[in-house]
Design a protein around this motif. Structure first.
Motif, mmCIF file in Angstrom:
data_model
loop_
_atom_site.group_PDB
_atom_site.id
_atom_site.type_symbol
_atom_site.label_atom_id
_atom_site.label_comp_id
_atom_site.label_asym_id
_atom_site.label_seq_id
_atom_site.Cartn_x
_atom_site.Cartn_y
_atom_site.Cartn_z
ATOM 1 N N TYR A 126 0.836 -1.201 0.000
ATOM 2 C CA TYR A 126 0.000 0.000 0.000
ATOM 3 C C TYR A 126 0.874 1.255 0.000
ATOM 4 O O TYR A 126 1.969 1.263 0.566
ATOM 5 N N SER A 127 0.364 2.330 -0.557
ATOM 6 C CA SER A 127 0.904 3.644 -0.221
ATOM 7 C C SER A 127 0.333 4.015 1.147
ATOM 8 O O SER A 127 -0.758 3.558 1.529
ATOM 9 N N ALA A 128 1.057 4.846 1.882
ATOM 10 C CA ALA A 128 0.540 5.290 3.178
ATOM 11 C C ALA A 128 -0.768 6.052 2.998
ATOM 12 O O ALA A 128 -1.657 5.983 3.844
ATOM 13 N N ASN A 129 -0.894 6.786 1.872
ATOM 14 C CA ASN A 129 -2.133 7.528 1.616
ATOM 15 C C ASN A 129 -3.332 6.597 1.587
ATOM 16 O O ASN A 129 -4.356 6.850 2.234
ATOM 17 N N GLU A 130 -3.220 5.510 0.817
ATOM 18 C CA GLU A 130 -4.344 4.581 0.732
ATOM 19 C C GLU A 130 -4.589 3.898 2.076
ATOM 20 O O GLU A 130 -5.736 3.792 2.535
ATOM 21 N N PHE A 131 -3.527 3.433 2.693
ATOM 22 C CA PHE A 131 -3.650 2.695 3.950
ATOM 23 C C PHE A 131 -4.338 3.544 5.018
ATOM 24 O O PHE A 131 -5.287 3.096 5.675
ATOM 25 N N ALA A 177 5.503 -4.382 7.372
ATOM 26 C CA ALA A 177 6.688 -3.529 7.273
ATOM 27 C C ALA A 177 6.260 -2.164 6.753
ATOM 28 O O ALA A 177 5.547 -2.071 5.751
ATOM 29 N N VAL A 178 6.666 -1.116 7.438
ATOM 30 C CA VAL A 178 6.391 0.260 7.022
ATOM 31 C C VAL A 178 7.717 0.902 6.646
ATOM 32 O O VAL A 178 8.683 0.839 7.418
ATOM 33 N N ILE A 179 7.766 1.516 5.475
ATOM 34 C CA ILE A 179 9.010 2.106 4.979
ATOM 35 C C ILE A 179 8.919 3.619 5.112
ATOM 36 O O ILE A 179 8.038 4.261 4.532
ATOM 37 N N GLY A 180 9.816 4.213 5.897
ATOM 38 C CA GLY A 180 9.816 5.654 6.119
ATOM 39 C C GLY A 180 10.126 5.975 7.564
ATOM 40 O O GLY A 180 10.154 5.087 8.425
ATOM 41 N N GLY A 181 10.332 7.266 7.860
ATOM 42 C CA GLY A 181 10.675 7.660 9.221
ATOM 43 C C GLY A 181 9.981 8.911 9.702
ATOM 44 O O GLY A 181 10.363 9.488 10.726
ATOM 45 N N GLY A 182 8.943 9.340 8.969
ATOM 46 C CA GLY A 182 8.215 10.542 9.371
ATOM 47 C C GLY A 182 6.982 10.231 10.196
ATOM 48 O O GLY A 182 6.714 9.070 10.543
ATOM 49 N N ASN A 183 6.212 11.272 10.504
ATOM 50 C CA ASN A 183 4.987 11.081 11.287
ATOM 51 C C ASN A 183 4.000 10.161 10.576
ATOM 52 O O ASN A 183 3.301 9.377 11.217
ATOM 53 N N VAL A 184 3.950 10.239 9.230
ATOM 54 C CA VAL A 184 3.038 9.386 8.475
ATOM 55 C C VAL A 184 3.427 7.921 8.645
ATOM 56 O O VAL A 184 2.578 7.048 8.805
ATOM 57 N N ALA A 185 4.726 7.642 8.618
ATOM 58 C CA ALA A 185 5.192 6.269 8.822
ATOM 59 C C ALA A 185 4.822 5.772 10.218
ATOM 60 O O ALA A 185 4.367 4.624 10.384
ATOM 61 N N ILE A 224 13.681 -9.237 4.880
ATOM 62 C CA ILE A 224 12.720 -9.029 5.971
ATOM 63 C C ILE A 224 11.403 -9.663 5.550
ATOM 64 O O ILE A 224 10.804 -9.243 4.547
ATOM 65 N N PRO A 225 10.899 -10.676 6.265
ATOM 66 C CA PRO A 225 9.596 -11.263 5.931
ATOM 67 C C PRO A 225 8.476 -10.258 6.178
ATOM 68 O O PRO A 225 8.481 -9.540 7.188
ATOM 69 N N ALA A 226 7.518 -10.179 5.271
ATOM 70 C CA ALA A 226 6.376 -9.270 5.433
ATOM 71 C C ALA A 226 5.252 -9.700 4.505
ATOM 72 O O ALA A 226 5.492 -9.999 3.338
ATOM 73 N N ASP A 227 4.030 -9.753 5.017
ATOM 74 C CA ASP A 227 2.894 -10.039 4.144
ATOM 75 C C ASP A 227 2.021 -8.808 3.923
ATOM 76 O O ASP A 227 1.019 -8.865 3.231
ATOM 77 N N THR A 228 2.413 -7.674 4.531
ATOM 78 C CA THR A 228 1.830 -6.367 4.214
ATOM 79 C C THR A 228 2.951 -5.333 4.274
ATOM 80 O O THR A 228 3.766 -5.364 5.201
ATOM 81 N N VAL A 229 2.993 -4.444 3.296
ATOM 82 C CA VAL A 229 4.006 -3.389 3.265
ATOM 83 C C VAL A 229 3.299 -2.053 3.045
ATOM 84 O O VAL A 229 2.396 -1.951 2.210
ATOM 85 N N VAL A 230 3.701 -1.037 3.794
ATOM 86 C CA VAL A 230 3.170 0.315 3.623
ATOM 87 C C VAL A 230 4.336 1.232 3.276
ATOM 88 O O VAL A 230 5.309 1.335 4.037
ATOM 89 N N VAL A 231 4.246 1.893 2.128
ATOM 90 C CA VAL A 231 5.305 2.800 1.670
ATOM 91 C C VAL A 231 4.945 4.216 2.110
ATOM 92 O O VAL A 231 3.968 4.804 1.634
ATOM 93 N N ALA A 232 5.746 4.765 3.025
ATOM 94 C CA ALA A 232 5.473 6.090 3.592
ATOM 95 C C ALA A 232 6.704 6.970 3.433
ATOM 96 O O ALA A 232 7.334 7.384 4.411
#
Length: 471
Positions: free
Chosen positions: A254-259, A285-293, A384-392
């Motif tokens: 997912y994009s963080a926007n959609e999620f 797994a969430v990718i990013g380091g901001g408040n949205v992440a 890194i194992p992950a069955d959901t990923v959020v790109v933030a």
């Protein structure tokens, strides 16, 4: 006494971890009255208050704190609302530690006044007793269209309405609030708070039209034909960025926007009572380091994930998220994996993500942001194992509206070119502010842009020749 003033800052009470990670109710509880008054009495009431310089909306901070210290709560919240129409929101999500509190004199030798906590206390005090609408001026027969109902648009509209202008906000979604309603989770900013602040802006005389996609439903020229003489564009930066690495189109990414939109605006966490589902696997797994992440990671936990990791390419020191949000995420069980970046996503035979191959990073020389540039370490790949990923990893300008406005100058990244002091664009009578001009930034910086634009629009009506770009 001096020691108390330096070091007596209170901690914000919050709900226990084991309780809060099971629901979406707000985590911080707010200061009790006695603690808020005691904290207000720590204020030195500086003759030249540097804290005000750090406030993008120019609140008289010593003024409202002094009234609070005297127990004059009604006068104190009125003092705030002379400059800020959204205090309950700012008291919750504004990064005071990098703005007003950073400039507090007490912070030079000890702990600054908890300005944000006090602002929230007063806003909640007013909400419990009923929000009051200030006296309004006689109407001015001039119509202004505000495009977007996020913090910049709400602020601009509110300021113009208090001057007497006839203001209409046009919002593309079915609920007003912009990023406040779709981007920030309930546990950090309850939607009842957003609705209350929106209702206050409406009580000033602002009309809000939802499901109104300017550029599709109608154009800017259509609004001109309908009698609008000035415009403020506050559409934000809602187009998600992606990594553009192999496997990014796998299901479960997912994009963080959609999620966050599915969860916050569409109430996916209450499915099937609400119609919008969201699939969250066991490992997220969430990718990013901001408040949205941070918001996405904490949301995933509440949606039932057993393990949530946050993958960030720099160190925790460089994370742009607020320190308190990082701390709360870690308290709740989010595992921060630093100096790491994905290079490809791995999927199964059914097209669902099962993990991501990453590479370790090390910090090199500073880049244009002033932070040290992350550099890949050869041969350090791991999975890194992950069955959901959020790109933030950030957002950019959505071209849906911008492509329909002829003559509107954009920079090379697609953002509107606008005067930083007035918000004036390349088109006569058209102003812009917030993330659509600066790129993704804070709620309060967008509000500051909306406020400056409102003053400029007032000047445009009174002295249109004072804008050299439109002569």
């Amino acid at each position: 006494m001096a020691s108390d003033r330096l070091f007596g800052r209170p901690k914000m009470p919050q709900r226990p971890v084991a309780e809060r990670i099971r629901d979406f109710f707000e985590v911080p509880l707010g200061l009790p009255e006695s603690v808020a008054v005691a904290e207000a009495r720590r204020c030195l009431q500086c003759k030249k208050p540097s804290c005000v310089k750090g406030c993008p909306v120019e609140i008289d901070i010593p003024g409202f704190i002094g009234l609070l210290a005297e127990g004059k709560f009604d006068e104190a919240i009125a003092k705030i609302k002379e400059k800020n129409s959204l205090p309950a929101i700012c008291g919750r999500v504004c990064p005071q530690e990098d703005q007003c509190e950073k400039e507090c004199v007490l912070g030079k030798r000890g702990q600054p006044i908890a300005i944000g906590y006090l602002e929230r206390f007063l806003a909640d005090y007013e909400r419990e007793r009923g929000v009051q609408t200030p006296p309004l001026p006689s109407p001015i027969p001039k119509k202004v269209a505000v495009i977007g109902s996020g913090p910049a648009g709400l602020t601009c509209a509110g300021e113009l309405a208090k001057m007497g202008y006839q203001v209409t906000i046009f919002e593309a979604l079915h609920a007003p609030g912009g990023v406040l309603i779709y981007g920030i989770p309930e546990f950090r900013l309850p939607k009842v708070i957003v609705r209350q602040e929106v209702e206050y802006v409406k009580s000033l005389g602002v009309e809000i039209q939802v499901n109104a996609v300017v550029g599709k439903t109608f154009t800017l020229e259509d609004l001109r034909d309908a009698g609008y003489e000035a415009f403020f564009i506050g559409t934000g930066a809602g187009l998600p960025y992606f990594l553009n690495i192999p496997g990014e189109n796998l299901n479960g990414i997912y994009s963080a926007n959609e999620f966050l939109t599915r969860s916050n605006l569409m109430k996916a966490y209450l499915f099937p009572r609400y119609d919008t589902p969201i699939k969250v696997g066991r490992r997220v797994a969430v990718i990013g380091g901001g408040n949205v992440a941070m918001d996405a990671a904490r949301t995933a936990l509440r949606l039932g994930a057993e393990e949530v990791c946050l993958v960030y390419r720099r160190t925790k020191k460089e994370m742009p998220a607020r320190i308190e949000e990082i701390e709360r995420a870690e308290e709740e069980g989010v595992n921060c994996i630093i100096l790491t970046t994905p290079v490809r996503f791995i999927g199964n035979e059914n097209g669902w993500v099962t993990g991501m191959e990453c590479i370790q990073m090390e910090l090199g020389e500073p880049d244009e942001s002033g932070r040290r540039r992350p550099v890949p370490v050869p041969g350090s790949e791991f999975v890194i194992p992950a069955d959901t990923v959020v790109v933030a990893i950030g957002q950019g300008p959505n071209p849906l509206f911008l492509e329909t406005v002829k003559g509107l100058a954009l920079n090379k990244r697609g953002y509107i070119v606008a005067d930083p002091d007035t918000g004036a664009t390349s088109l006569r009578g058209v102003f812009a502010g917030g993330d659509i001009v600066t790129g993704a930034a804070t709620v309060i910086s967008a509000m500051g842009a909306g406020k400056r634009a409102a003053r400029a629009i007032d000047r445009f009506f009174k002295d249109p020749g004072s804008f050299p770009q439109w002569r």
